[in-house]
Design a protein around this motif. Structure first.
Motif, PDB file in Angstrom:
ATOM      1  N   GLN A 163       0.873  -1.171   0.000  1.00  0.00           N
ATOM      2  CA  GLN A 163       0.000   0.000   0.000  1.00  0.00           C
ATOM      3  C   GLN A 163       0.916   1.229   0.000  1.00  0.00           C
ATOM      4  O   GLN A 163       2.083   1.137  -0.315  1.00  0.00           O
ATOM      5  CB  GLN A 163      -0.968  -0.028   1.192  1.00  0.00           C
ATOM      6  N   GLY A 164       0.403   2.393   0.292  1.00  0.00           N
ATOM      7  CA  GLY A 164       1.236   3.582   0.366  1.00  0.00           C
ATOM      8  C   GLY A 164       1.695   4.074  -0.993  1.00  0.00           C
ATOM      9  O   GLY A 164       1.059   3.841  -2.027  1.00  0.00           O
ATOM     10  N   SER A 165       2.843   4.755  -1.007  1.00  0.00           N
ATOM     11  CA  SER A 165       3.285   5.449  -2.217  1.00  0.00           C
ATOM     12  C   SER A 165       3.582   4.497  -3.372  1.00  0.00           C
ATOM     13  O   SER A 165       3.317   4.841  -4.537  1.00  0.00           O
ATOM     14  CB  SER A 165       4.524   6.300  -1.906  1.00  0.00           C
ATOM     15  N   ARG A 217      -7.016   1.626   3.970  1.00  0.00           N
ATOM     16  CA  ARG A 217      -8.000   0.694   3.398  1.00  0.00           C
ATOM     17  C   ARG A 217      -8.380   1.103   1.975  1.00  0.00           C
ATOM     18  O   ARG A 217      -8.537   0.255   1.090  1.00  0.00           O
ATOM     19  CB  ARG A 217      -9.248   0.639   4.278  1.00  0.00           C
ATOM     20  N   TRP A 218      -8.545   2.435   1.764  1.00  0.00           N
ATOM     21  CA  TRP A 218      -8.918   2.898   0.425  1.00  0.00           C
ATOM     22  C   TRP A 218      -7.821   2.568  -0.576  1.00  0.00           C
ATOM     23  O   TRP A 218      -8.091   2.092  -1.687  1.00  0.00           O
ATOM     24  CB  TRP A 218      -9.195   4.403   0.445  1.00  0.00           C
ATOM     25  N   ILE A 219      -6.560   2.830  -0.210  1.00  0.00           N
ATOM     26  CA  ILE A 219      -5.457   2.511  -1.111  1.00  0.00           C
ATOM     27  C   ILE A 219      -5.416   1.018  -1.407  1.00  0.00           C
ATOM     28  O   ILE A 219      -5.268   0.589  -2.561  1.00  0.00           O
ATOM     29  CB  ILE A 219      -4.115   2.986  -0.519  1.00  0.00           C
ATOM     30  N   LEU A 220      -5.541   0.197  -0.368  1.00  0.00           N
ATOM     31  CA  LEU A 220      -5.527  -1.252  -0.575  1.00  0.00           C
ATOM     32  C   LEU A 220      -6.640  -1.685  -1.514  1.00  0.00           C
ATOM     33  O   LEU A 220      -6.426  -2.482  -2.442  1.00  0.00           O
ATOM     34  CB  LEU A 220      -5.664  -1.977   0.763  1.00  0.00           C
ATOM     35  N   ALA A 223      -8.541  -6.695  -3.185  1.00  0.00           N
ATOM     36  CA  ALA A 223      -9.894  -6.139  -3.236  1.00  0.00           C
ATOM     37  C   ALA A 223     -10.946  -7.138  -2.760  1.00  0.00           C
ATOM     38  O   ALA A 223     -12.060  -6.744  -2.413  1.00  0.00           O
ATOM     39  CB  ALA A 223     -10.220  -5.665  -4.649  1.00  0.00           C
ATOM     40  N   THR A 224     -10.599  -8.425  -2.707  1.00  0.00           N
ATOM     41  CA  THR A 224     -11.541  -9.413  -2.187  1.00  0.00           C
ATOM     42  C   THR A 224     -11.507  -9.486  -0.664  1.00  0.00           C
ATOM     43  O   THR A 224     -12.357 -10.141  -0.063  1.00  0.00           O
ATOM     44  CB  THR A 224     -11.231 -10.811  -2.756  1.00  0.00           C
ATOM     45  N   LEU A 225     -10.532  -8.809  -0.050  1.00  0.00           N
ATOM     46  CA  LEU A 225     -10.369  -8.880   1.406  1.00  0.00           C
ATOM     47  C   LEU A 225     -10.768  -7.590   2.117  1.00  0.00           C
ATOM     48  O   LEU A 225     -10.942  -7.602   3.338  1.00  0.00           O
ATOM     49  CB  LEU A 225      -8.899  -9.193   1.749  1.00  0.00           C
ATOM     50  N   VAL A 226     -10.882  -6.486   1.353  1.00  0.00           N
ATOM     51  CA  VAL A 226     -11.174  -5.176   1.942  1.00  0.00           C
ATOM     52  C   VAL A 226     -12.399  -4.586   1.256  1.00  0.00           C
ATOM     53  O   VAL A 226     -12.429  -4.466   0.036  1.00  0.00           O
ATOM     54  CB  VAL A 226      -9.984  -4.202   1.779  1.00  0.00           C
ATOM     55  N   THR A 274      -4.563  10.206  -2.660  1.00  0.00           N
ATOM     56  CA  THR A 274      -3.506  10.328  -3.657  1.00  0.00           C
ATOM     57  C   THR A 274      -2.154  10.422  -2.962  1.00  0.00           C
ATOM     58  O   THR A 274      -2.067  10.526  -1.733  1.00  0.00           O
ATOM     59  CB  THR A 274      -3.736  11.555  -4.564  1.00  0.00           C
ATOM     60  N   SER A 275      -1.111  10.383  -3.751  1.00  0.00           N
ATOM     61  CA  SER A 275       0.248  10.487  -3.226  1.00  0.00           C
ATOM     62  C   SER A 275       0.542  11.923  -2.810  1.00  0.00           C
ATOM     63  O   SER A 275      -0.211  12.859  -3.116  1.00  0.00           O
ATOM     64  CB  SER A 275       1.244  10.064  -4.305  1.00  0.00           C
ATOM     65  N   LYS A 276       1.678  12.117  -2.138  1.00  0.00           N
ATOM     66  CA  LYS A 276       2.092  13.475  -1.778  1.00  0.00           C
ATOM     67  C   LYS A 276       2.257  14.330  -3.026  1.00  0.00           C
ATOM     68  O   LYS A 276       1.790  15.465  -3.080  1.00  0.00           O
ATOM     69  CB  LYS A 276       3.397  13.428  -0.973  1.00  0.00           C
TER      70      LYS A 276
END
Length: 269
Positions: free
Chosen positions: A33-35, A125-128, A141-144, A199-201
């Protein structure tokens, strides 16, 4: 390839294989996840991961994970000091009802795991859900489940008034990195308030250049251009930039709440 860096991919592959062996039957999958998930990771980024389990690690399993993460930062290579993430049990990860549940957490470059809510947030969670990279296991996407827009917005509304005070508890403002981090974080909060996305930085700064008062363009441009400087604890903020950052913080906190969703550029710019 999980990332643009072969040496980071090797570190991640080893982490996933070892964590899978330690977790045994409780292992579900491993994800970015993350950047890096947002397509914006670079050499100055943390590498944010989530390992999903059927139950919170405990007993010998927890001890094994602690031993693993105690050893990783002692290895040679840049990326061994840049891993950050959590071991999330499937039940609390599934939907927003699990927000606030502590997960076994690895702070960036640290050797001691802690039980923390750092990664258990609406934006993670949104990023995942929308951009998570599956390193191993079923599609993330099947887990979150989807994160309701107002859950994201409420989290940003709660964070805005105390962001500077919260930063002061762990980030030194006499260091240039903190000044840049503060500005980009305010932009990310405002972006999510307007769009109900993450979104990213860099993506948030570029959005802010297009959508916020033009008076802030010099500050936003400075932060974008100085990203390449990375973390240097001896480097002070540019002259005047800290005062401008505090003024920008007051401006951001005082903006009216959006009346409706205005979609910005897609996450990951």
């Amino acid at each position: 390839m999980f990332t643009p860096f072969e040496d980071l991919d090797a570190v991640l592959a080893d982490l996933v294989a070892t964590a899978r062996d330690i977790l045994g039957d409780t292992y579900v999958g491993a994800y970015l996840q993350g950047s890096f998930a947002l397509g914006a990771g670079d050499v100055h980024s943390d590498c944010d991961f989530i390992v999903v389990t059927t139950a919170p690690p405990s007993g010998p399993v927890e001890a094994g994970l602690r031993a693993l993460h105690d050893q990783i930062p002692t290895r040679r290579g840049h990326w061994n000091q840049c891993l950050e993430g959590s071991y999330a049990d499937l039940a609390s990860l599934r939907d927003v009802a699990g927000l606030g549940v502590p997960w076994l957490y690895c702070d960036n470059g640290h050797r001691e795991l802690t039980w923390d809510t750092h990664c258990n947030t609406p934006h993670t969670r949104w990023i995942l859900r929308h951009h998570g990279i599956t390193m191993d296991g079923p599609p993330i996407a099947t887990l979150v489940d989807e994160v309701p827009p107002e859950v994201l917005r409420d989290a940003m509304r709660a964070a805005l008034p105390t962001l500077l005070d919260d930063l002061r508890t762990w980030a030194p403002f006499h260091v240039a990195w903190t000044q840049r981090y503060a500005v980009s974080t305010y932009c990310r909060l405002l972006y999510t308030l307007r769009t109900a996305e993450v979104t990213s930085k860099r993506g948030a700064l570029e959005w802010a250049l297009d959508h916020l008062d033009p008076k802030w363009r010099p500050l936003l441009t400075q932060v974008l251009e100085d990203r390449a400087l990375g973390w240097d604890p001896t480097q002070p903020p540019r002259p005047g930039s800290l005062d401008a950052t505090f003024e920008f913080a007051a401006y951001a906190a005082g903006l009216p709440a959006p009346a409706s969703t205005t979609r910005g550029p897609r996450a990951g710019r």
